[in-house]
Structure formats: C-alpha cells, structure tokens
Design an enzyme around this catalytic site. Structure first.
Site: not given
Ligand SMILES: NC(=O)C1=CN([C@@H]2O[C@H](COP(=O)(O)OP(=O)(O)OC[C@H]3O[C@@H](n4cnc5c(N)ncnc54)[C@H](OP(=O)(O)O)[C@@H]3O)[C@@H](O)[C@H]2O)C=CC1
Ligand SMILES: C[C@H](O)[C@@H]1OC(=O)[C@H](O)[C@@H]1O
Length: 266
Positions: A156, A169
C-alpha cells in the site's frame, strides 16, 4: 528469447500472457484479490483461490470458469501455518506446480495509535504480514525446487507515506515492502522474482464505507495528481505485467499504482 547471429532479437516485445500458468491468490473472495484472480485468468492462467469465506471464493471461481480457465476454491485462514501448508500441498497435487503467488489478503482496523489494543495489533500483524511471510515460505520452497517462481505482494502507499488510516496497518505494509526486497535478494539465485504493488484507494468492501463520504473522497483527490480514484482493472494490469514474461527482469521493487499520490508534494 531468440537472437540472430548479429545479437539482434527477432522479437522485442516479451509476452504479457499467463497462458497455462498456475497462480495462487490470497484474499481472492472479494475486492482486489477477486479482480486480480479474474484478470490473470483472462490472461490465460488457472487460479487457486484462498480466503476464509467459501461462498465468496465460489463466486470468483464462477467468473473464472466463464473465462474458460480452471479455478480451485480452497477455503483457507492464512494466519494458520497448518491451513497454508495443506492448501499449498493441495494446489501442487492438483495442478502439478505453482508458478506465481499473489499475497493479497489483508485487513485494517482504522484507529489512532493510543487506541490500539494488543489484540488489534496482533490481528493486523498476523493477517497482513505474518501470513504473507508464511505462505511465501511454503510456496518459496516449491519455487526453489523448480528454480522458478514469482511472488507479487499487495502492499500500500501506506507503507511508504504517512496516512491517517492506522499506524499498525502502515507498519505491516512497510514491512511487506522491505520483505519484498530481502526475499528478492535471497531468492534471485533460484530465478524467483519478488515484487510488491502499492495501491492508493480502490473501491472494494474494505474501503466502501470511506468512499461513500464525499468529504473524504475530496481529501483523497486533493492529494492525487490524476484527480480520481483508481478502477480495479488499473491495478490488474500492473499485476499481470509483473507476473508475465514482460516483468522477468523486475525484482525487489514496489510498483505504486496510486494516481501519482506518492510523489505529491507542494
Ligand atoms: N482497497 C484499497 O483501497 C486498498 C487495499 N490495499 C490492500 O489490498 C489488499 C486487498 O484489499 P481489499 O480487496 O480492499 O480488501 P477486502 O476486505 O475487500 O478483501 C480482503 C480479502 O482478504 C481475505 N482475508 C482477510 N483475512 C483473511 C484471512 N485471515 N485468511 C484468508 N483470507 C483473508 C478476505 O476474505 P475472508 O474474509 O473471506 O477471509 C477477502 O477476500 C489488502 O492487503 C489491502 O491492505 C492496499 C491499498 C489500498
Ligand atoms: C490506502 C490504504 O491502504 C487503505 O486506506 C484505507 O482506509 C484502508 O484501510 C487501507 O488502509
């Protein structure tokens, strides 16, 4: 890559295809993980889908089947070494190999530093950081044996610049960026590429509540040179680039996909 007797290449554009590659995507049930899994299937890959919620994974799998590729639903809590090991072994038994690992699963508890509890610290660290390291170890063993492999970790911008979205985070994302560099250093001799992608905001279940707030979105756009929130296919493209032959000489890097936010100064 074919060269002629003058040392010139008969083709200067490597393939962006992922045809017949076997890819493991964590957090493939929703958001970015689902988008990357489907996009990599569109590029020709078969995908093993890991997350805890089976129904979400089955929905992702349905999209992949509709693209004519194989999807393997493997409900897995990636904070568990045992579940990771079992799922990695299952993928290798089923597909015969793993070519690419996408460490995507992650979560956040947005709070001020003085509010963070020990349990919250541990949950964020386990989900975002320890899990990625454990599955990188388990898949890395396989990559070392086959002398090839690629790891792409979703970090991120929070791992590079200070955001208001939580110190724990941010620490996990910064650690993932540094883990990427050290694994790239250690595993390069085994022909293993290790890179990260650093997204800014994308519309997913993780950020849905925030991106409904017009004032919050205006704050985001004020520090985003391209003046818009990214669309998920715009994150899939860089991931497919790193996964494909076109990215074969890129390792240890973090590719920020952020509308220019990271360089925003004044
Ligand atoms: N959306 C954004 O703006 C940004 C996102 N990110 C990063 O991108 C990645 C994905 O984010 P995003 O798609 O937005 O998140 P979501 O919450 O939409 O999806 C997260 C996914 O991770 C899975 N997950 C969470 N915990 C576990 C676990 N213990 N074991 C297995 N799977 C797990 C969830 O499935 P389940 O709960 O069923 O396990 C789900 O499929 C993250 O690492 C986030 O930090 C980085 C920057 C910006
Ligand atoms: C950009 C970050 O990764 C993103 O912003 C949020 O509020 C989410 O929780 C992630 O931190």
């Amino acid at each position: 890559m074919a060269e002629n007797n003058k040392g010139e290449f008969t083709l200067y554009l490597p393939s962006f295809s992922l045809k017949n590659k076997v890819i493991v995507v964590t957090g493939a049930g929703r958001g970015i993980g689902r988008a990357i899994a489907i996009g990599m299937a569109e590029a020709g890959a078969d995908v093993a889908l890991l997350a805890r919620t089976k129904e979400d994974l089955e929905e992702t799998a349905c999209h992949i089947h509709n693209k004519g590729r194989k999807a393997y639903v493997l409900p897995t809590d990636i904070t568990s070494r045992m579940e990771i090991t079992e799922s990695v072994e299952e993928v290798i038994k089923t597909f015969g190999k793993i070519d690419i690992l996408v460490n995507n699963a992650g979560m956040n508890i947005r709070s001020q530093a003085l509010e963070v509890t020990d349990d919250e610290w541990q949950k964020i660290m386990d989900t975002n950081l320890k899990s990625a390291f454990m599955i990188s170890q388990e898949v890395g063993k396989h990559f070392k044996e086959q002398e090839s492999g690629k790891i792409i970790t979703i970090a991120s911008v929070a791992g590079h610049v200070a955001l208001r979205t939580g110190v724990v985070y941010a620490a996990t994302k910064a650690a993932l960026i540094q883990m990427t560099k050290v694994l790239a250093l250690e595993w390069g001799k085994y022909n293993i590429n290790v890179n990260s992608i650093g997204p800014w905001y994308f519309r997913t279940p993780l950020t849905e509540s925030l991106l409904k707030d017009e004032e919050y979105v205006n704050d985001i756009l004020a520090v985003t040179p391209l003046k818009r929130i990214g669309e998920l296919p715009e994150l899939v493209g860089p991931a497919v680039f790193l996964a494909s032959d076109a990215g074969n000489y890129v390792s240890g890097q973090t590719l920020f996909v952020d509308g220019g936010m990271k360089i925003q100064g004044f």
